[in-house]
Write a protein that holds these residues in place. Structure first.
Motif, mmCIF file in Angstrom:
data_model
loop_
_atom_site.group_PDB
_atom_site.id
_atom_site.type_symbol
_atom_site.label_atom_id
_atom_site.label_comp_id
_atom_site.label_asym_id
_atom_site.label_seq_id
_atom_site.Cartn_x
_atom_site.Cartn_y
_atom_site.Cartn_z
ATOM 1 N N ALA A 157 38.045 12.033 112.661
ATOM 2 C CA ALA A 157 38.466 10.643 112.906
ATOM 3 C C ALA A 157 39.201 10.222 111.597
ATOM 4 C CB ALA A 157 37.666 9.451 113.477
ATOM 5 N N ILE A 158 38.567 10.140 110.386
ATOM 6 C CA ILE A 158 39.138 9.480 109.378
ATOM 7 C C ILE A 158 40.219 10.511 108.636
ATOM 8 C CG2 ILE A 158 38.272 9.145 107.065
ATOM 9 C CD1 ILE A 158 37.197 7.233 108.881
ATOM 10 N N ALA A 159 40.305 11.660 108.940
ATOM 11 C CA ALA A 159 41.255 12.577 108.624
ATOM 12 C C ALA A 159 42.535 12.187 109.462
ATOM 13 C CB ALA A 159 40.790 14.177 108.643
ATOM 14 N N SER A 201 42.808 4.713 119.954
ATOM 15 C CA SER A 201 42.216 3.987 119.007
ATOM 16 C C SER A 201 40.722 3.675 119.162
ATOM 17 C CB SER A 201 42.980 3.102 118.549
ATOM 18 O OG SER A 201 43.507 2.166 119.807
ATOM 19 N N TRP A 202 40.819 3.395 120.355
ATOM 20 C CA TRP A 202 39.044 3.190 120.945
ATOM 21 C C TRP A 202 38.210 4.241 120.567
ATOM 22 C CZ3 TRP A 202 35.498 0.068 121.551
ATOM 23 C CH2 TRP A 202 34.525 0.425 122.416
ATOM 24 N N THR A 203 38.807 5.515 120.781
ATOM 25 C CA THR A 203 38.083 6.698 120.685
ATOM 26 C C THR A 203 37.616 7.058 119.198
ATOM 27 O OG1 THR A 203 39.110 7.824 122.461
ATOM 28 C CG2 THR A 203 37.981 9.279 120.831
ATOM 29 N N ALA A 263 45.067 1.948 112.368
ATOM 30 C CA ALA A 263 45.009 1.997 114.092
ATOM 31 C C ALA A 263 46.189 1.468 114.860
ATOM 32 C CB ALA A 263 43.778 1.411 114.433
ATOM 33 N N PRO A 264 46.767 0.309 114.194
ATOM 34 C CA PRO A 264 47.829 -0.314 115.069
ATOM 35 C C PRO A 264 49.138 0.585 115.066
ATOM 36 C CG PRO A 264 47.138 -1.877 113.482
ATOM 37 C CD PRO A 264 46.240 -0.330 113.181
ATOM 38 N N LYS A 265 49.185 1.697 114.369
ATOM 39 C CA LYS A 265 50.227 2.529 114.452
ATOM 40 C C LYS A 265 50.119 3.542 115.545
ATOM 41 C CE LYS A 265 51.165 2.891 109.398
ATOM 42 N NZ LYS A 265 50.822 3.458 108.277
ATOM 43 N N SER A 294 40.988 10.763 125.993
ATOM 44 C CA SER A 294 42.210 10.796 125.149
ATOM 45 C C SER A 294 42.686 12.246 125.199
ATOM 46 C CB SER A 294 41.487 10.610 123.504
ATOM 47 O OG SER A 294 41.354 9.438 123.571
ATOM 48 N N GLU A 295 41.900 13.302 125.306
ATOM 49 C CA GLU A 295 42.396 14.615 125.265
ATOM 50 C C GLU A 295 43.323 14.839 126.784
ATOM 51 O OE1 GLU A 295 39.729 17.772 125.688
ATOM 52 O OE2 GLU A 295 41.407 19.224 125.856
#
Lengths: 650, 155
Positions: free
Chosen positions: A191-193, A274-276, A334-336, A266-267
């Motif tokens: 997620a961070i990556a 963004s929630w995920t 996240a907004p992007k 998501s998948e």
């Protein structure tokens, strides 16, 4: 000498993790391919050194090197070899070493097994994992070094492992649980990556999903093992105590469960992304929070290890850094993220959203109940504890909509669903599950309660809708039998996982409502009878174990005058720590457990004895095992298998 | 108001109402299940922080050291009573029916959960002793600070 080598290997691993964080990121920044590709090598090297360190500590335990403080306080030469090995993670220092070992094991698995991913993405993921490792290496080296020496005055023998921990359950439970805890770091790193890259797409969800599932499987099985261990080892027959440390493992599990569901959306549909990501961050943050709560000794808990303020402070700082940093990144990036998919109010998407909302509500309940006593004390209002009834009543409320929706959701289509089409399957399921519930309660319940009716109904509701959905799906194009064989692994995974949840709900309901618990005073020759069972106290014999002595009671159990079993509960005194231990005798069965634990010998020679009748308690652990199995099935689905051609390429 | 706004207003207010209901319920359930911790001295003289004494019938947790020679058993059943003391000198009697934990001994720190019967007596439904030689609940450790531990059971 060996201990120093172990520590030195740990220092090298720490340095490597620093390199693993900095160098690949520099490579991405400076566009140097070598630096980017070094991430994998550095990860594997780091794993090698921490494994060496762990192996040395294990070896020192095996050969009883009591010049090492940690071994002197947690082992003893009379301990059997397998407990000497599991004693490695029996206390604070060693369990943290296990933690970093598993963290680097996961990192290495990512480095080795994700050949299909672009190298830059892997480099980012490994860099994030390296940073986490670095934090924990520093923690081990600075505050909890397992290799400290007792020299020059070392003891002749060790102070022994806590007798509670001398058990098969404890050999397995911590590594499993840690694999789960630490495994969420991979989902977190992905997620961070992705946030760093500013690219969150379905591909990201697809990569992340099997890893998250693997961690979730370990955590599920680990928690179930812990519950089972507490049941037979602690001697009062409970399976869950809402103890803060249990809650600490339960919170990441809830977040993880929400995460595997929202990752599926998501998948498949490209929404909730963004929630995920937020869930992935939360799941790992809650793992860290759990570590903080357990390790800092800040909580009143049966699991608390020796407390040391420096340790608490270190983890707290690390916690703030990691959680704060990742949330900041999330806020910026996240907004992007744009979600493209559209869906109607009544659709699979909304159903899974409901699942997430209810799970988050459950999470908040546990979080509140766990942290409120802390806050209450810190703001000077005095110590409090929050009783089990709070959690129990909150969960009995939450499980109702959760299970009802869980039954419906798999029948609902993605994007939009015509409500009318669902009437028939739902009515059928309602009818079937009500009928089975009534038959079930009539056969197994001694009396009627509304709570039991509700719980058992919910279980069978989920079971029958799950089966109904399987049949519907299978007969969609083929006959039932061919259809069932053509279903994909992940479809089976969903059905088995949900069925596992249903089995667990039924187990919990029956155990909580129909258990019979008797604390009685019995002298040899006495007997007590309930639920058709007769418990006859035949004798008390002396007991002599390798590192304990004690007494063993002999009970003959009869059901309606038919011999059932002879049960032998033990009362042990561990000689080194002079610690008494209750070893309950359990006669296990599919529909009921009989449980006898010896209390204490009373002044007149009679014994205080605890006799339990626990209906369907095995189902509580069998359910999670099914869920774990389902998780493994999902990972084996065709979509996640590395194709042959890819392997040849690499 | 145009229909779209009206719909949004409806959804928002439904959310707000639902959420506050949920929060209210949770807090209510919480209120019912919070057990304050007292030392024996605090039960007699009121809580250190607030000076408030517990009411008779209140659910609470009490922690202290089991006074030597105070454990009395009923010969016919599993009823037992013992006195708890802390470093403030207050003594409270605890009644319990059932099996005491393995590590329950005279001279040990324990925690009991129960109901206040009268000014100096507690009816406990649960008694917890520390789980190993090292560990003691922080509250009990605090309450016993400076007291002589009678470690008769130690080598």
């Amino acid at each position: 000498m060996l201990a120093e080598i172990g520590q030195f290997a740990l220092v090298i691993a720490c340095m490597l993790s620093l390199l693993q964080t900095v160098y690949p990121l520099y490579g991405i920044y400076a566009r140097q391919q070598n630096a980017i590709e070094s991430a994998k090598i550095l990860t594997i090297l780091q794993f090698f050194f921490v494994a060496v360190s762990f192996a040395i500590l294990s070896y020192l335990f095996l050969v009883n090197d009591f010049t090492v403080t940690y071994i002197a306080t947690n082992s003893n030469s009379a301990l059997p070899w397998y407990y000497r090995l599991s004693a490695v993670w029996g206390a604070h220092e060693g369990s943290l070493l296990l933690w970093v070992l598993l963290l680097s094991l996961w990192s290495t698995a990512v480095a080795v097994m994700s050949k299909r991913l672009p190298i830059e993405s892997i480099a980012r993921v490994l860099a994030v994992l390296g940073l986490l490792s670095l934090g924990f290496y520093l923690f081990v080296l600075l505050t909890s070094n397992p290799f400290l020496r007792t020299l020059p005055y070392f003891p002749v023998d060790g102070r022994d492992l806590n007798p509670l921990l001398q058990d098969i359950g404890l050999i397995l439970h911590p590594p499993m649980l840690y694999m789960g805890y630490v495994g969420f770091s991979v989902a977190f790193a992905f997620a961070i990556a992705a946030l760093m890259e500013g690219r969150l797409d379905s591909a990201w969800a697809k990569w992340s999903r099997p890893w998250t599932m693997a961690a979730w499987v370990f955590l599920t099985v680990g928690i179930a093992l812990g519950s089972w261990w507490a049941y037979y080892e602690l001697g009062w027959g409970g399976w869950w105590f809402w103890d803060p440390v249990e809650n600490a493992s339960f919170m990441p599990w809830i977040a993880g469960t929400a995460l595997i569901h929202s990752l599926a959306v998501s998948e498949k549909r490209g929404v909730f992304k963004s929630w995920t990501v937020l869930l992935a961050i939360s799941a790992f943050s809650l793992s860290l929070l759990g570590t903080f709560l357990v390790r800092s000794g800040i909580l009143v808990s049966v699991h608390a290890f020796a407390s040391d303020p420096a340790r608490g402070l270190f983890i707290l700082a690390f916690l703030i850094l990691i959680i704060g940093g990742s949330l900041l990144l999330y806020a910026v990036q996240a907004p992007k993220v744009k979600s493209r998919g559209r869906y109607r109010l009544f659709s699979r998407e909304t159903m899974l959203l409901t699942n997430n909302i209810l799970l988050i509500a459950a999470l908040i309940v546990v979080l509140l109940g766990t942290l409120l006593p802390l806050v209450h004390k810190e703001i000077g209002l005095g110590s409090i504890s929050i009783g089990e009834p709070f959690f129990n009543s909150m969960f009995s409320i939450l499980v109702v909509p959760f299970a009802l929706f869980l039954g419906v959701a798999p029948l609902v289509r993605w994007k939009r669903q015509n409500i009318k089409e669902l009437f028939k399957p739902l009515l059928h399921s309602l009818f079937i599950s009500t009928a089975i519930t009534l038959i079930f309660l009539y056969s197994f319940a001694s009396h009627f309660t509304w709570l039991a009716l509700m719980g058992v109904f919910l279980g069978f509701w989920v079971l029958s809708t799950t089966c109904y959905e399987l049949c519907l799906r299978a007969t969609h194009r083929f006959s039932l039998f061919t259809g069932l064989t053509k279903l994909g692994y992940s479809h089976w995974a969903m059905s088995i996982g949900h069925a596992g949840f249903a089995v667990m709900i039924i187990g919990i309901t029956m155990t909580q409502n129909y258990s019979i618990e008797r604390d009685v005073k019995l002298a040899v020759g006495d007997h007590i009878a309930f639920e058709h069972y007769d418990f006859h106290f035949d004798a008390v014999n002396d007991l002599q174990g390798k590192n304990y002595t004690g007494s063993v009671g002999v009970f003959t159990i009869k059901k309606d005058d038919q011999y059932v079993a002879t049960m032998k509960p033990e009362k042990r005194i561990y000689t080194v720590q002079r610690m008494p231990m209750t070893e309950a005798a359990i006669n296990a069965g599919v529909t009921r457990d009989l449980y006898i634990a010896m209390g204490e010998m009373l002044p007149d020679g009679a014994w205080a004895v605890r006799i339990y009748y626990k209906p369907f308690i095995r189902w509580i652990w069998f359910g999670p095992l099914m869920m774990g199995f389902a998780g493994i099935l999902m990972m084996l689905d065709r979509r996640y298998r590395v194709k042959k051609s890819d392997e040849e390429e690499a | 108001m145009n229909p779209r706004r009206k719909k949004r207003l409806l959804i928002t207010s439904a959310l707000v109402v639902g959420l506050s209901l949920a929060v209210g319920l949770v807090l209510f359930a919480l209120q019912q299940n919070i057990d304050l911790f007292y030392t024996p001295t605090e039960i007699i003289e009121g809580k250190k922080e607030t000076g408030i004494k517990p009411e008779v019938g209140q659910r609470l947790r009490i922690g202290g050291m089991v006074l030597n020679g105070s454990v009395k058993r009923d010969p016919e059943s599993l009823k037992v009573s013992f006195d708890l003391i802390d470093n403030g000198g207050g003594i409270v009697t605890v009644f319990f029916t059932g099996i005491l934990p393995d590590l329950f001994r005279e001279g040990q720190g324990i925690v009991a959960q129960g109901e206040l019967l009268n000014a100096t007596q507690v009816n406990a439904f649960e008694v917890l002793a520390k789980h190993d030689e090292e560990y003691m609940p922080p509250e009990v450790a605090e309450a016993l600070e400076g007291m002589d531990h009678l470690k008769t059971d130690k080598k």
